[in-house]
Design a protein around this motif. Structure first.
Motif, mmCIF file in Angstrom:
data_model
loop_
_atom_site.group_PDB
_atom_site.id
_atom_site.type_symbol
_atom_site.label_atom_id
_atom_site.label_comp_id
_atom_site.label_asym_id
_atom_site.label_seq_id
_atom_site.Cartn_x
_atom_site.Cartn_y
_atom_site.Cartn_z
ATOM 1 N N UNK A 82 4.426 3.535 8.532
ATOM 2 C CA UNK A 82 4.246 2.727 9.748
ATOM 3 C C UNK A 82 3.568 1.406 9.420
ATOM 4 N N UNK A 83 2.562 1.454 8.540
ATOM 5 C CA UNK A 83 1.873 0.231 8.149
ATOM 6 C C UNK A 83 2.828 -0.731 7.452
ATOM 7 N N UNK A 84 3.706 -0.196 6.612
ATOM 8 C CA UNK A 84 4.669 -1.042 5.906
ATOM 9 C C UNK A 84 5.616 -1.709 6.894
ATOM 10 N N UNK A 85 6.103 -0.959 7.859
ATOM 11 C CA UNK A 85 7.008 -1.554 8.843
ATOM 12 C C UNK A 85 6.310 -2.656 9.640
ATOM 13 N N UNK A 86 5.058 -2.397 10.011
ATOM 14 C CA UNK A 86 4.304 -3.395 10.761
ATOM 15 C C UNK A 86 4.067 -4.652 9.930
ATOM 16 N N UNK A 145 -0.178 19.274 6.281
ATOM 17 C CA UNK A 145 -0.009 18.309 7.368
ATOM 18 C C UNK A 145 -0.728 16.989 7.085
ATOM 19 N N UNK A 146 -1.905 17.038 6.438
ATOM 20 C CA UNK A 146 -2.671 15.815 6.173
ATOM 21 C C UNK A 146 -1.899 14.873 5.246
ATOM 22 N N UNK A 147 -1.222 15.438 4.261
ATOM 23 C CA UNK A 147 -0.463 14.617 3.305
ATOM 24 C C UNK A 147 0.728 13.976 3.991
ATOM 25 N N UNK A 148 1.413 14.734 4.837
ATOM 26 C CA UNK A 148 2.564 14.193 5.552
ATOM 27 C C UNK A 148 2.112 13.122 6.549
ATOM 28 N N UNK A 149 0.975 13.350 7.212
ATOM 29 C CA UNK A 149 0.449 12.346 8.142
ATOM 30 C C UNK A 149 0.075 11.060 7.420
ATOM 31 N N UNK A 150 -0.535 11.186 6.231
ATOM 32 C CA UNK A 150 -0.888 9.996 5.450
ATOM 33 C C UNK A 150 0.382 9.248 5.027
ATOM 34 N N UNK A 151 1.423 9.969 4.669
ATOM 35 C CA UNK A 151 2.700 9.344 4.305
ATOM 36 C C UNK A 151 3.276 8.577 5.488
ATOM 37 N N UNK A 158 0.806 -1.215 0.000
ATOM 38 C CA UNK A 158 0.000 0.000 0.000
ATOM 39 C C UNK A 158 0.836 1.261 0.000
ATOM 40 N N UNK A 159 2.006 1.203 -0.609
ATOM 41 C CA UNK A 159 2.892 2.360 -0.668
ATOM 42 C C UNK A 159 2.728 3.123 -1.970
ATOM 43 N N UNK A 160 3.229 4.332 -1.967
ATOM 44 C CA UNK A 160 3.382 5.109 -3.189
ATOM 45 C C UNK A 160 4.872 5.269 -3.448
ATOM 46 N N UNK A 161 5.214 5.518 -4.693
ATOM 47 C CA UNK A 161 6.628 5.633 -5.061
ATOM 48 C C UNK A 161 7.302 6.770 -4.295
ATOM 49 N N UNK A 162 6.577 7.848 -4.054
ATOM 50 C CA UNK A 162 7.146 8.990 -3.334
ATOM 51 C C UNK A 162 7.480 8.648 -1.887
ATOM 52 N N UNK A 163 6.883 7.599 -1.336
ATOM 53 C CA UNK A 163 7.216 7.185 0.027
ATOM 54 C C UNK A 163 8.626 6.630 0.127
ATOM 55 N N UNK A 164 9.230 6.263 -0.978
ATOM 56 C CA UNK A 164 10.561 5.679 -0.962
ATOM 57 C C UNK A 164 11.661 6.727 -0.803
ATOM 58 N N UNK A 168 14.318 17.031 -0.253
ATOM 59 C CA UNK A 168 13.133 16.228 0.059
ATOM 60 C C UNK A 168 12.602 16.603 1.429
ATOM 61 N N UNK A 169 13.498 16.806 2.370
ATOM 62 C CA UNK A 169 13.076 17.213 3.710
ATOM 63 C C UNK A 169 12.347 18.552 3.664
ATOM 64 N N UNK A 170 12.876 19.491 2.912
ATOM 65 C CA UNK A 170 12.235 20.801 2.787
ATOM 66 C C UNK A 170 10.886 20.686 2.084
ATOM 67 N N UNK A 171 10.808 19.860 1.044
ATOM 68 C CA UNK A 171 9.531 19.675 0.335
ATOM 69 C C UNK A 171 8.492 19.059 1.258
ATOM 70 N N UNK A 172 8.890 18.100 2.082
ATOM 71 C CA UNK A 172 7.952 17.503 3.042
ATOM 72 C C UNK A 172 7.497 18.513 4.080
ATOM 73 N N UNK A 173 8.388 19.412 4.481
ATOM 74 C CA UNK A 173 8.005 20.450 5.441
ATOM 75 C C UNK A 173 6.991 21.423 4.857
ATOM 76 N N UNK A 174 7.023 21.615 3.556
ATOM 77 C CA UNK A 174 6.114 22.560 2.910
ATOM 78 C C UNK A 174 4.756 21.952 2.549
#
Length: 123
Positions: free
Chosen positions: A68-72, A57-63, A33-39, A48-54
């Protein structure tokens, strides 16, 4: 000449090996259930860190929830259910537009001789 060859090699529409690779990546992303951008790793590239900061919040939380789901699931040696796998969109991007803006701003600052907005520091 070389750039045209490289573009042909990585274009899944023209090169059948690139198409097979894209399908393989898609199948693996579907399973979890991942997206390529999650990699993309924000610790590896500060853009990438700066882009995630911008991003909102909902998109970053979903990411973060997907990661977390993938790790589990990986620890349990399981995949998401088949019905959820069918609903996944692994190549739907949420990061590329903001990443392009951040990279363009960084390149513009470098061209103007300004100080970088962010620098990697060693703790």
């Amino acid at each position: 000449m070389a750039s045209a060859l490289m573009r042909w090699m990585v274009d899944p529409m023209k090169n059948w090996l690139a198409n097979i690779h894209k399908k393989t990546i898609s199948n693996r992303l579907h399973r979890y259930g991942l997206r390529y951008d999650n990699l993309y790793d924000p610790m590896y590239d500060l853009d990438i860190k700066e882009a995630l900061n911008r991003l909102p919040r909902e998109i970053v939380d979903a990411r973060n929830q997907r990661l977390k789901r993938v790790m589990d699931l990986s620890m349990k040696h399981e995949y998401i259910p088949e019905d959820l796998q069918a609903m996944q969109t692994p190549f739907r991007s949420y990061l590329q537009d903001m990443l392009a803006i951040v990279k363009r701003e960084r390149e513009e600052r470098e061209a103007l001789g300004a100080l970088p907005l962010y620098q990697r520091t060693i703790p």
